[in-house]
Design an enzyme around this catalytic site. Sequence first.
Site, mmCIF file in Angstrom:
data_model
loop_
_atom_site.group_PDB
_atom_site.id
_atom_site.type_symbol
_atom_site.label_atom_id
_atom_site.label_comp_id
_atom_site.label_asym_id
_atom_site.label_seq_id
_atom_site.Cartn_x
_atom_site.Cartn_y
_atom_site.Cartn_z
ATOM 1 N N GLU A 43 18.895 10.081 -8.009
ATOM 2 C CA GLU A 43 18.329 9.202 -6.977
ATOM 3 C C GLU A 43 16.901 9.601 -6.600
ATOM 4 O O GLU A 43 16.642 9.996 -5.450
ATOM 5 C CB GLU A 43 19.225 9.217 -5.737
ATOM 6 N N GLU A 59 27.936 7.069 -9.162
ATOM 7 C CA GLU A 59 28.547 7.554 -7.910
ATOM 8 C C GLU A 59 29.019 6.355 -7.108
ATOM 9 O O GLU A 59 28.329 5.324 -7.055
ATOM 10 C CB GLU A 59 27.540 8.288 -7.014
HETATM 11 C C1 NOJ Z 1 24.336 10.029 -3.200
HETATM 12 C C2 NOJ Z 1 23.805 11.418 -3.367
HETATM 13 O O1 NOJ Z 1 23.546 11.638 -4.725
HETATM 14 C C3 NOJ Z 1 24.764 12.472 -2.846
HETATM 15 O O2 NOJ Z 1 24.108 13.705 -2.852
HETATM 16 C C4 NOJ Z 1 25.250 12.088 -1.476
HETATM 17 O O3 NOJ Z 1 26.051 13.081 -0.918
HETATM 18 C C5 NOJ Z 1 26.004 10.784 -1.593
HETATM 19 N N1 NOJ Z 1 25.085 9.765 -2.015
HETATM 20 C C6 NOJ Z 1 26.645 10.331 -0.289
HETATM 21 O O4 NOJ Z 1 25.661 10.102 0.663
#
Ligand code: NOJ
Length: 671
Positions: free
Chosen positions: A323, A535
């Site tokens: 991200e 994710e």
């Molecule tokens: C995406 C991120 O990559 C991760 O580090 C984070 O904990 C999750 N979103 C949830 O917010």
Amino acid sequence: MYLSLSYTTLFVCLYCVEVIYSQDASGTTLNASRTGSLSSDVVGSITIPTTLTSVSSVGASSIFSLTSSASSIIITAAPTSTASPNPSNTPFPPVGSIPRDYSPAGLARLWDLVGPVEIPPITTTVIPQTPIALPSPPPALYPSFFAVSPKDILPDLKFPKGFLFGVASAAYQVEGAVKDEGKGPSVWDWASRQPGVIFLTIIPADVVDLHYYLYKEDVARIAALGVNSHSFSISWARIFPFGAADSPVNQEGIAHYADVIATHLESNVTPVITLFHWDPPLALSAYYGGFASPNIVDDFIHYAKTVFTAYNGSVHTWYTFNEPQVFCSEYGSFPFNLTLPNGVNSSNAQFQCSYYLLKAHAGAVKAFREMHITGEIAFKSADYVGMPWRTNNTEDVDAVERHAAFGIGIFADPVYTTGDWPQILKDTLPPDYLPRFTEEESKEILGTADFFAIDAYRTYWNTAPPEGIGACVRNLSDPLWPSCNLEVMFDLNGWASGPASDPLTSWLQATPQFLRTSFKEYHRRWPAPKIYFSEFGFTQPFEGLRTPAELFQITEDSERTNYYMTYLGELLLSINEDGIPVEGAFAWAIMDNAEWNSGLSARFGIQYVNYSSPNLERTYKRSAFALCKFMAFSKTLQALKNSSRFFSAASTELNVGMRESLCVVHSDCAI
Ligand code: NOJ
């Protein structure tokens, strides 16, 4: 002991106070004073007119329930430890003022910037008892007339052969042992101690899940569920404590991840590796300002090459960056803005970071290809392509385009389609904000991804700012500048786009009904032969407030379960009906972990972690069983048969013995 306090735990920063707690035979005394993060209308010293109604010591985060004249309040206490939330109150040293001293003394100097860290309760790798036995699965969540059970969701649809059905994590968020085995400090080891950065609990992730020593059990536990992949990240500061290309490699770090990878392969859990999940070595911020400096490019490429060389042949799927848009958008704000080099400021830091990060990504992928590393590589996008909020409103159509360009296109357009920033960004941001690519740079960046990966947690509507997009774009001091669009989480009639998650993750509502449209958009806009749903996950509301005594309520994570089941059903439709080439889905997260600014207060895990117990035991929640059942024989295992995706460190052949044992455990869960 330091405590932070909040009224009803909502919008915590506004109400945080620092509380000095002392207890003696005569009772409990709480002296509160405001922290640097408080708004000025909060009094500097608070006498809490309170009756202590209950104290449940849960170790790492003691929960105190009190009643006050104003409201019911909850105090979450940091652990008694050597850790200090704000060790020195000294500002970050001027960038470039710390010499590049790669000796133990130089490393100690860097750790001094962080302050003391908590010593973990376990300091060697734990070998678990095998096999991990799954406890009996939970009973049906609802009567069948109301909702089908996981194994009956779209039973005729299948995931493609070799589908990666995974869980996800990231080094800083789960590893702990932050100062062990030669690791250097990361930016988050330092940032998490700065005042007001972590709210509710002022607990840096010094210990957190101690996955660094408990990874063997963690891998066994997910293998027992039938999960066939784990997407995790490597801590750059474990491999290069000083970060820089001319600094020494930490062999303990290399050996550690070699064993982590081997452990996954032995359990037929395919490792998917992210090189960078937001935790750069602090040294690089001190030396030159980290990602706001061109120096980061070569240092990252060198780190990437070192990792590729070390694990080539054992890892198939790689991400350079997690991200990047989210990472860079934080770069201009506190406390990261204390680490900016000359010429970069809070306003342009995000885009300087974006420019150097893209060059670092492209350089690492170029090296990956030139080194003939086996496998595939890309980066992980985040965010969503929205929908116009008002029907037949062209400004809202433009708002969607702006949201997509600033949220995803900023990195995805250069890599997947044009080799350049989205036109919307170039039209909005002057070159001193957003450096322009030379023709050569564009060529180097275009095509540097083998697949598209998206952390697609939710999808909402977008609308134009009240003053209009044009007025916003022309006004650099407009609070919405430069993206100049608004996110709307409810429809025109005021109905939410979906069920809310925990208030600490107010950005997140469950929106399965938009998943198919979203994936069509990702594929249309940034075409790639393959997509990973890299994710997705959900915080069960208020779960972080529960004590270990309420374990039976923690494990009953019905809203997280519904989130996963509805998303996966829609994903099956997206693959089978819409023809979207999704080849893997990764549930965030493998277990509860340090959710950045929310610390341990926002819980994303499909497994609970008991932070008050010295061995940090894990417990499966209902959602873990639901995932297990969903991917049972008719889905994933059938697809796994004959798959060539699974290979051990020693050979590229499927380890049949392990697969069989996995099947036995899995069938227990599937019934
Ligand atoms: C995406 C991120 O990559 C991760 O580090 C984070 O904990 C999750 N979103 C949830 O917010």
